[in-house]
Enzyme design. Structure first.
Site, PDB file in Angstrom:
ATOM      1  N   VAL A  38       1.374  -1.210  -0.495  1.00 28.50           N
ATOM      2  CA  VAL A  38       0.264  -0.509  -0.327  1.00 28.50           C
ATOM      3  C   VAL A  38       0.810   1.007  -0.002  1.00 28.50           C
ATOM      4  O   VAL A  38       1.872   1.343   0.912  1.00 28.50           O
ATOM      5  CB  VAL A  38      -1.267   0.108   1.053  1.00 28.50           C
ATOM      6  CG1 VAL A  38      -1.594   1.233   1.471  1.00 28.50           C
ATOM      7  CG2 VAL A  38      -1.585  -1.525   1.053  1.00 28.50           C
ATOM      8  N   LYS A  39       0.637   2.056  -1.165  1.00 24.95           N
ATOM      9  CA  LYS A  39       1.554   3.238  -1.087  1.00 24.95           C
ATOM     10  C   LYS A  39       0.770   4.572  -0.171  1.00 24.95           C
ATOM     11  O   LYS A  39      -0.621   4.657  -0.150  1.00 24.95           O
ATOM     12  CB  LYS A  39       1.528   3.987  -2.890  1.00 24.95           C
ATOM     13  CG  LYS A  39       2.361   3.210  -3.442  1.00 24.95           C
ATOM     14  CD  LYS A  39       2.349   3.508  -4.833  1.00 24.95           C
ATOM     15  CE  LYS A  39       2.760   4.739  -4.878  1.00 24.95           C
ATOM     16  NZ  LYS A  39       2.620   5.146  -6.103  1.00 24.95           N
TER      17      LYS A  39
END
Length: 219
Positions: free
Chosen positions: A82-83
């Protein structure tokens, strides 16, 4: 150094995987929108294609929203990373997500101290944006070297993922600096194969081989 493709185009990803040199993918809603694809569906498709880390970005900028989106993204596929944007709320979210076993990639890093904070919070990756630093008159690769040194000093497990790569020289500098990962568009990856001396050498070899074949045919 691992190579990630910065794209949401499945054909590009398949090509890179087929070459045997692509280890993962970074993408975002903007790249997915260019493909006219449903975001979640495309993320799953990319994960199933590359079978390696796939960074997918949250939209929220508040702690609760980022954690909720991150959990949803992480549930799409085990390969999802997850960015999270480099914000105080983002770092707080990274700490929570790391405790939950959710991998994170802190993006929009422009200083070694930002990377240090992300690593302290337990980020899986930090993404310094070197091309954008170059755009404002700085040398983006300088911060990569400083981040690598800091992480080595304190033995952080966080990996340095060089982003916003514009050309092959950036890739070379990232490798020489000791970055863990570089994420690049397909156009840059394709240029890494090329050198004029290779073309000249291949052309000469094929000509010599043809002469030899012609000679053998006449015997």
């Amino acid at each position: 150094m691992k190579i990630f493709l910065d794209t949401a185009n499945i054909e590009e990803i398949k090509k890179g995987v087929d070459w045997g040199i692509v280890d993962g993918v970074t993408t975002n809603p903007t790249l997915v929108s260019k493909e006219n694809a449903v975001f979640e569906d495309r993320i799953v498709e990319i994960c199933e294609t590359v079978k390696g880390p796939v960074s997918a970005e949250v939209i929220s900028t508040d702690y609760e929203g980022m954690v909720k989106e991150a959990e949803k993204l992480a549930n799409l596929n085990p390969h999802v990373v997850v960015k999270i944007p480099m914000l105080p709320e983002g770092i707080k979210a990274v700490k929570t997500l790391s405790q939950k076993g959710i991998k994170t990639n802190v993006t929009l890093i422009f200083s070694p101290l930002q990377a240090f904070l992300a690593a302290k919070a337990g980020a899986t990756y930090v993404s310094p944006f070197i091309g954008r630093m170059d755009d404002i008159g700085n040398t983006g690769m300088d911060i990569v070297g400083e981040i690598v040194t800091i992480f080595e000093n304190y033995q952080f497990g966080t990996e340095v993922l060089v982003a916003s790569v514009r050309h092959t020289e950036h890739v070379l500098e990232a490798a020489l600096t000791g970055a863990d990962v570089v994420t690049i568009p397909m156009v840059v990856l394709e240029k890494m194969f090329k050198h004029p001396m290779t073309d000249i050498g291949l052309e000469r070899f094929l000509k010599d081989w043809k002469k030899y074949q012609d000679y053998m045919d006449k015997k």
